[in-house]
Every structure is written in C-alpha cells, then in structure tokens.
Design an enzyme around this catalytic site. Structure first.
Site, mmCIF file in Angstrom:
data_model
loop_
_atom_site.group_PDB
_atom_site.id
_atom_site.type_symbol
_atom_site.label_atom_id
_atom_site.label_comp_id
_atom_site.label_asym_id
_atom_site.label_seq_id
_atom_site.Cartn_x
_atom_site.Cartn_y
_atom_site.Cartn_z
ATOM 1 N N LYS A 208 -12.541 2.599 -3.562
ATOM 2 C CA LYS A 208 -13.609 3.044 -2.659
ATOM 3 C C LYS A 208 -14.641 3.842 -3.447
ATOM 4 O O LYS A 208 -15.846 3.644 -3.291
ATOM 5 C CB LYS A 208 -13.038 3.913 -1.525
ATOM 6 C CG LYS A 208 -12.323 3.135 -0.421
ATOM 7 C CD LYS A 208 -11.932 4.053 0.735
ATOM 8 C CE LYS A 208 -11.158 3.314 1.831
ATOM 9 N NZ LYS A 208 -10.670 4.150 2.909
ATOM 10 N N HIS B 104 5.067 -26.868 0.841
ATOM 11 C CA HIS B 104 4.439 -27.982 0.123
ATOM 12 C C HIS B 104 3.442 -27.471 -0.908
ATOM 13 O O HIS B 104 2.598 -28.226 -1.389
ATOM 14 C CB HIS B 104 3.753 -28.916 1.119
ATOM 15 C CG HIS B 104 4.736 -29.564 2.048
ATOM 16 N ND1 HIS B 104 5.139 -30.877 1.921
ATOM 17 C CD2 HIS B 104 5.445 -29.053 3.079
ATOM 18 C CE1 HIS B 104 6.032 -31.155 2.856
ATOM 19 N NE2 HIS B 104 6.232 -30.055 3.582
ATOM 20 N N GLU C 79 0.835 -1.201 0.000
ATOM 21 C CA GLU C 79 0.000 0.000 0.000
ATOM 22 C C GLU C 79 0.876 1.259 0.000
ATOM 23 O O GLU C 79 0.441 2.326 -0.421
ATOM 24 C CB GLU C 79 -0.973 -0.001 1.201
ATOM 25 C CG GLU C 79 -2.199 0.862 0.911
ATOM 26 C CD GLU C 79 -3.241 0.879 2.020
ATOM 27 O OE1 GLU C 79 -2.981 0.335 3.099
ATOM 28 O OE2 GLU C 79 -4.308 1.462 1.802
#
Ligand code: PA5
Length: 504
Positions: A472, A356, A335
């Site tokens: 947003k 794995h 960010e």
C-alpha cells in the site's frame, strides 16, 4: 424456431429458496434436528502415510497435540502475540455469541427499506472488506443472480462488487450494467485509506450526487471504524447511514461483523441463520477434546504438512457455488500465516475444471502439495442424465443404475482424494451438508480459528499484515500521494541503480 425446452427438470431449488428468504421464511436452524443434519465435518483419512517423501504420520500429529492445546488455551485466554498496536485482535472469537437479535433486526430493517427503493446494490471494498461478502452471496444464491428477474431474486436488488481491483475496463463494464438504474452503495474500509476502495467510491459517489442531489446521501452506506478515519468523518459530514467494523477485528476475520451482514441482508441471505452457524461452530471449536474439534485438527494437519515440506495447499471444491469460499480461504490463510518466510500458499480450485489443468501437477509434480477439499454433499438441484439408443459414449450404465450428476459431483472429490493420496499428496475433506447460511457460518468460524492456531504454531501474530501495508505504501508513493515522498524517492533511486531488464 422455438426456444429450448428444459426436459425433465424440476423448478430451480436455489430460486425457490431465494424466494422463500425474500418472504422471510426461515429454516428451523434453532432446532436440534436441523443442527444434527447440518453439521459440517472434517475427514482426515487420507492425511496419513501417503507414499513418498514428506509423508505425515498419525504419531507425528499426536506428538504435536500438546503444542496445539497450549496455543488453543492461549487463544481462548487472549494471551500471546495477538495485538495490532495496542489493540487485542481477537474480537472475532466471541462475536457469534455477542451479536444481538436487535442488531440483526436493525440491519434487516435498513436493508429492506433501501432494497425496496433501488434496482442495484454495489458493495465497494477489497480484501477482508470484500471477499467474505462475495463468497457468501455466491455460495447461497443463483450463479447468474443479476440476470434473474427480481421476483426470482426474492425481491433483492442486483448485487455488484467494485473496488477490489483497479481495472478501468472492468469498472466501465460494470457501470454499463448500472446505467439508468436506481443504485445504492456500501463503501467498506476499516482504515478508510485503501486506494482501490477510495477511488471506486469517489466515482460512484460523484455520479450519484450528480444524478440525485441530496437524495444520494440516503443511498450511500459507509462501513468503517467506529470513530476514526476519513470515511467516518465523511459519513458524519454527509449524514450517510453508517455501520461499524470493530477495531478489535481484522478485515479477513470480519465477515460476521457489519462488513458481511449488510451485504448479505441486502441479498436476502438469512443473517440469523448465518450467526447460528457461527455460534454452533464456536461451541465446538472451543472444546478441549482435540479429535472432536475440527479447528484444532485442521490446524494441526496443516502445520504438520508445512513441517513436512508442503508449500502449497490446494483448496478444491466440487461446487461452483463454493469456489468463492475457497477464495475466501485464499485470503484468510496466507494473509495470516505469511510471515518470516513461513506459511502455506493457498490455491483455490474448482474440480473438475482444474483436474484437467493443474491436476497433472497435483498427481505427479513436485511433492510439496497438501489438498483440502470442500465437498458439498447435497446440491440444491438434481440433474438427471438421459439415456441414448446407441450408447456411443458408453454412459448408459449411469442411467441404468439411476445415477445422476449429483452422484458424479461427489466422485469428483472422492476420486482425486484417492488418486492424489497415492501420488503422495496428503489430503483432507471438509464435508458440507448443504448450501445454507448455517453451514457457511460453521465453516468460516472453523477456519478463522484454525488459522489463528496455525499462526501461533508458526510463532507469529496471525492478526497483522505488514506485508500488505508495504505494498500500500509503495503504491501511495508511486501515485504521488502527499506524505509518501520519501518512499517515492527511495523507489526512484532504487530503479536508477538497477538496470531495467526488458525482453526483447
Ligand atoms: O484482512 C485484512 O486486514 C485486509 O485484507 C483488509 O481487509 C484489506 O486490506 C482492506 O483494508 P480496509 O478495510 O482498511 O480498506
């Protein structure tokens, strides 16, 4: 049939620590001895000269030092592209030395009072208003905290998090666990307009008011901007207890503000020790000797790796308790760095689980990866491995050598560090001595400073996040929020122009 017996297991040390914290017994975090044995460190041995393309040399990093030192001083002196609007966004830099004991005492007295009245505490927020609190609570407490009885939680209420997604099933499931319980909440939003937070808050506020009438206002905390925004207004109107997110500290840098401190105090985490860790690292990270300063070295290594073509930083830990801390880094770094086509993608990983899975990619896939390990050196508990008569799995040698799970846990990082390096993945290790608030405080400050420096090195402001604002706004438009009609029309026209491609 009788229940399972725990064979050769001592009492759970994490629980013992939590009970002590509940009694306000503090560690000697102010002593020199404690600081010496609890210093985190950065090992960069495997960063240099990994085989293959995109290798990083020590000379290359050394040649970057003048630039790093320049931005280090700029940051110290509050110079550069570090404003959000007209606000200088470096309040987090000196915060550790500015927090007063009285402030911490006030927070503790409020949280103690409310904790005694409720069964559960819900922290509502997203991004920087969520992830640091969750990471720290998980790092320092029992992994099944809410399933323990209250005594084993050191008297703390159960702790829940909401508002960090809009999944109605998850929300409903959480409500099932809150049903019939006495609940307090802390709604955290700097802007006060974040949709996910606001919706989660509305629902709980409504339920609390309908369940308890006026009493609800005593159980609702608001953490937001000091003067402005919808939440501040509401706190004043409804007389909610309120806390402050300083306007010169962005969400992802806010874990040491009231954003983090209130939730941590509610979980009985020693916030004084937490501050001491920040303070300690601040002194180190303000230092001007490059090779003695883990923030500068970490920033220089990441920047060199990025320049050498690395695109992904796997942040892997050997401790389940620290996995959320890797997630905190996943929020802090991208960010802050993700501007203008720059920055490293951070991928939090728990080893050995991910060895794995994406371990194959790290070892042999595209060579665009850097690894940062968060190695917990001393877990709270020791788990011994029993011998067997037939030794079918061939592991009796561990028993014969007196080795336990703790020993193997360390090798879960040391093994990949060696193997991945030889596969062409430069890597560095942050060694974290213990699961304590001091070490976490140190780590957070080190990383906050590291990303601020690397943002400068990338040539842009690490304290703004216009990309997050873009989503947003698009979401406001899509849900029909008044004031966003123009964007809604743009989205509609865009979709009309594009032909939907759906398969099948
Ligand atoms: O770091 C940031 O600024 C963001 O992650 C914010 O914390 C997040 O978007 C939540 O914003 P707010 O606290 O305004 O609800």
């Amino acid at each position: 049939m009788e229940g399972l017996k725990l064979i050769h297991m001592d009492e759970n040390e994490t629980v013992k620590k939590q009970i002590k914290r509940g009694r306000e017994e503090q560690s000697p975090f102010d002593s020199e001895e404690f600081r010496t044995s609890n210093g985190i460190s950065l090992d960069v041995t495997y960063m240099f000269d990994a085989p293959g393309d995109g290798s990083i040399s020590r000379e290359g990093v050394e040649s970057l030092i003048p630039d790093v030192m320049k931005v280090h001083h700029m940051l110290k002196n509050n110079q550069g592209d570090i404003y959000d609007g007209d606000i200088l966004m470096t309040g987090w830099q000196d915060l550790p030395s500015e927090i007063t004991r009285e402030h911490l005492r006030d927070i503790k007295s409020v949280t103690r009072g409310v904790a005694g009245e409720v069964d559960a505490f819900v922290s509502i927020g997203i991004g920087g208003s969520f992830v640091g609190i969750e990471a720290t609570v998980r790092a320092l407490t029992h992994q099944y905290f809410n399933q323990l009885d209250r005594e084993k939680r050191g008297g703390a209420p159960e702790i829940y998090f909401l508002g960090y997604n809009m999944d109605p099933d998850f929300f409903r499931d959480t409500l099932d666990l809150l049903e019939g319980k006495r609940v307090a909440i802390n709604v955290i939003s700097k802007s006060g307009t974040t949709t996910e937070t606001a919706i989660a808050f509305r629902i709980l506020q409504d339920m609390m008011e309908k369940s308890w009438g006026d009493k609800a206002s005593e159980l609702i905390f608001v953490t937001t901007d000091k003067v402005s925004g919808a939440l501040r207004k509401m706190a004043e109107q409804k007389d909610y207890r309120s806390f402050v997110i300083p306007d010169n500290i962005g969400g992802r840098y806010s874990v040491l503000t009231d954003v983090g401190l209130v939730g941590l105090a509610m979980a009985n985490i020693d916030i004084e020790e937490f501050v001491a860790g920040f303070k300690n690292m601040r002194e180190i990270a303000l230092g001007d000797d490059f090779w003695q300063n883990p923030s500068l070295v970490h920033a220089a290594m990441r920047h060199s790796a990025w320049r050498a073509g690395k695109k992904v930083e796997v942040v892997a830990t050997n401790a389940v308790s620290l996995y959320s801390v890797a997630r905190w880094m996943e929020q802090l770094f991208p960010e802050s760095e993700g501007h203008e086509g720059h920055g490293l993608w951070v991928s939090p990983s728990l080893y050995s689980e991910k060895l794995h899975a994406n371990g194959q990619m790290v070892q042999e896939g595209e060579r665009n990866i850097l690894e940062t390990f968060l190695l917990l050196k001393e877990h709270d508990n020791r788990v011994r491995i029993p011998g067997t008569e037939d030794n079918l799995d061939g592991l009796n040698f561990l028993v014969d050598s007196g080795l336990d799970m703790n020993f193997i846990s360390r090798k879960i990082i040391e093994g990949p560090a060696y193997a991945h390096y030889h596969g062409g993945v430069p890597n560095m290790t942050v060694e974290i001595p213990k699961r304590n608030a001091f070490n976490l405080g140190q780590l957070y400050y080190m990383m906050e400073r590291s990303v601020a420096i690397s943002g400068y090195l990338l040539g842009h402001n690490p304290f703004i996040q216009p990309g997050v604002e873009a989503y947003k706004h698009a979401m406001f438009a899509l849900i029909g929020k008044p004031g966003f009609e123009e964007i809604a029309r743009e989205i509609e026209q865009h979709l009309e122009k594009m032909k939907r491609i759906r398969v099948p």
